[in-house]
Enzyme design. Structure first.
Site, PDB file in Angstrom:
ATOM      1  CG  ASP A  45      -2.324   0.434   0.936  1.00 37.61           C
ATOM      2  OD1 ASP A  45      -2.473   1.282   0.051  1.00 37.61           O
ATOM      3  OD2 ASP A  45      -3.261  -0.028   1.619  1.00 37.61           O
ATOM      4  CG  ASP A 104      -9.502   1.823  -0.867  1.00 37.12           C
ATOM      5  OD1 ASP A 104      -8.496   1.809  -1.600  1.00 37.12           O
ATOM      6  OD2 ASP A 104      -9.446   1.684   0.367  1.00 37.12           O
TER       7      ASP A 104
HETATM    8  C1  GLA Z   1      -5.963   1.149   1.489  1.00 41.79           C
HETATM    9  C2  GLA Z   1      -6.100   0.106   0.371  1.00 41.79           C
HETATM   10  C3  GLA Z   1      -7.212  -0.854   0.723  1.00 41.79           C
HETATM   11  C4  GLA Z   1      -6.936  -1.529   2.056  1.00 41.79           C
HETATM   12  C5  GLA Z   1      -6.735  -0.481   3.142  1.00 41.79           C
HETATM   13  C6  GLA Z   1      -6.249  -1.085   4.450  1.00 41.79           C
HETATM   14  O1  GLA Z   1      -7.079   1.970   1.554  1.00 41.79           O
HETATM   15  O2  GLA Z   1      -6.335   0.732  -0.858  1.00 41.79           O
HETATM   16  O3  GLA Z   1      -7.388  -1.818  -0.302  1.00 41.79           O
HETATM   17  O4  GLA Z   1      -5.803  -2.347   1.928  1.00 41.79           O
HETATM   18  O5  GLA Z   1      -5.786   0.496   2.743  1.00 41.79           O
HETATM   19  O6  GLA Z   1      -6.080  -0.139   5.436  1.00 41.79           O
END
Ligand code: GLA
Length: 398
Positions: free
Chosen positions: A163, A218
């Protein structure tokens, strides 16, 4: 050596040095920064994030592995069991290593990996190219890349999602390859999923660094969120290929926020777009309806087709779209998508798809599991309900 021949020799050496950085051999080695041999087709599996968020523990992961096997999903190809954020203690140990959270993962990750492997599955884990992960509950790997990669390899990890939260402001194009090299150094093949949310167009450079790259922010469990991720991801279709895939985020199918037809659209677009198929619901309590969608072998086969070419939108008219992409054996996958609120008739024209109008095809409906009676020359028309799609494989009739 005479002065003239010494000079000629020096010039040759200089030229060789200058050209060596652009010769084909060195370009090949740069392209293979991540030569792990993984991802010849898009990865399939499950991840804890969309349903469980931070509420994860080792029992849930084990039960999920069991459920993937007992439902038959594992046999269909869903083999990665991916632990997302919140699996580690907030501080490293006195040697600087990441520590599995004692309250939720008391047996440690290695034991979990052994368990998952004993089921014929693979274990994925999560870290971050920053100081803390997105939840801020655990440290990121920035500055600890080699140590963390070694830790993951020693536990038997098969997949790393990486990430982009809480970083030092440097470019992902600089930060992510550090982990690529660290993973390669472990000598364990670990699928590397870049998660920098499409910030710096990872489709343009991701292939040298990872096996897949998120192209979007997301996803959430709504029609609007899902189709907008599909749209953003489609722009990069030309950059997907075996070994490196565009990733519009994990599946929401089964989480309750969309209708059955909308989830069919979700799964169909992800499949035809050669996206990773990472289940995001609770497979321990999966419904028949969700199984009907994510266990559709014919749709999965489109996703896993060895040609590995991502489909594109070939026509957009008002609320409807035609998506198409080539498959092995001269076949073509076609999606008729109705984004509007009314039943509509949609036509796929051969010329939009890039095939000669005189070619005749038979059409297999992948959701009805039926080969249509008529043969089609020049185009195929069908009616499609609101927020729904039809998905076909066209096979040439010679
Ligand atoms: C980010 C990623 C998500 C998830 C969260 C976890 O937002 O894009 O897919 O992994 O972090 O905190």
């Amino acid at each position: 050596m005479e002065l003239t021949s010494a000079l000629a020799w020096l010039t040759t050496c200089l030229l060789l040095t200058l050209t060596s950085s652009t010769d084909p051999q060195s370009l090949i080695s740069r392209r293979n920064l991540l030569g792990n041999g993984l991802g010849s087709t898009p990865p399939m599996g499950w991840s804890s994030w969309n349903y469980f968020n931070c509420k994860i523990d080792e029992a849930t992961i084990k039960q999920t592995a069991d459920a993937l096997v007992s439902t038959g999903l594992a046999k269909l190809g869903y083999k990665y069991v991916n632990i997302d954020d919140c699996w580690a203690e907030s501080s490293r140990d006195d040697k600087g290593a990441l520590v599995p959270k004692r309250t939720t993962f008391p047996s440690g990750i290695k034991v979990l990996a052994d368990y998952v492997h004993s089921k014929g599955l693979k274990l994925g884990i999560y870290s971050d190219a920053g100081f803390y992960t997105c939840s801020k509950e655990q440290p990121g790997s920035l500055g600890h890349e080699e140590q963390d990669a070694q830790t993951f390899a020693s536990w038997g990890i098969d997949f790393l999602k990486y990430d982009n939260c809480n970083n030092d402001g440097s470019r992902p194009t600089l930060r992510y390859p550090v982990m690529t090299r660290a993973l390669m150094k472990t000598k364990r093949p670990i699928f590397f999923n870049l998660c920098e949310w499409g910030d710096m167009h990872p489709a343009l450079w991701g292939y040298t660094v990872g096996n897949s790259w998120r192209t979007t922010n997301d996803i959430s469990d709504t029609w609007e969120s899902m189709v907008s991720r599909a749209d953003q991801n489609e722009v990069y279709a030309d950059f997907a290929r075996p070994g490196g895939w565009n990733d519009p985020d994990m599946l929401e199918v089964g989480n309750g926020g969309m209708t059955k037809n909308e989830y069919i659209v979700h799964f169909s677009i992800w499949a035809i777009s050669k996206s990773p198929l990472v289940i995001g619901c609770d497979v321990r309590n999966i419904s028949k309806e969700t199984m009907e969608i994510i266990a559709n072998k014919e749709v999965i086969a489109v996703n896993q087709d060895k040609l590995g070419v991502q489909a594109k939108k070939v026509r957009m008219e008002g609320d409807w779209e035609v998506w198409a992409g080539p498959l092995t054996h001269d076949r073509i996958a076609v999606l008729l998508l109705n984004r509007g609120a009314w039943l509509t008739s949609i036509t796929a024209h051969w010329e939009d798809i890039g095939i000669a109008p005189a070619t005749t095809f038979k059409a297999r409906d992948l959701w009805k599991h039926k080969t249509l009676k008529p043969r089609f020359t020049g185009n195929l028309t069908d009616s499609v309900e609101a927020h729904a799609c039809k998905m076909f494989i066209l096979s040439p009739v010679y």
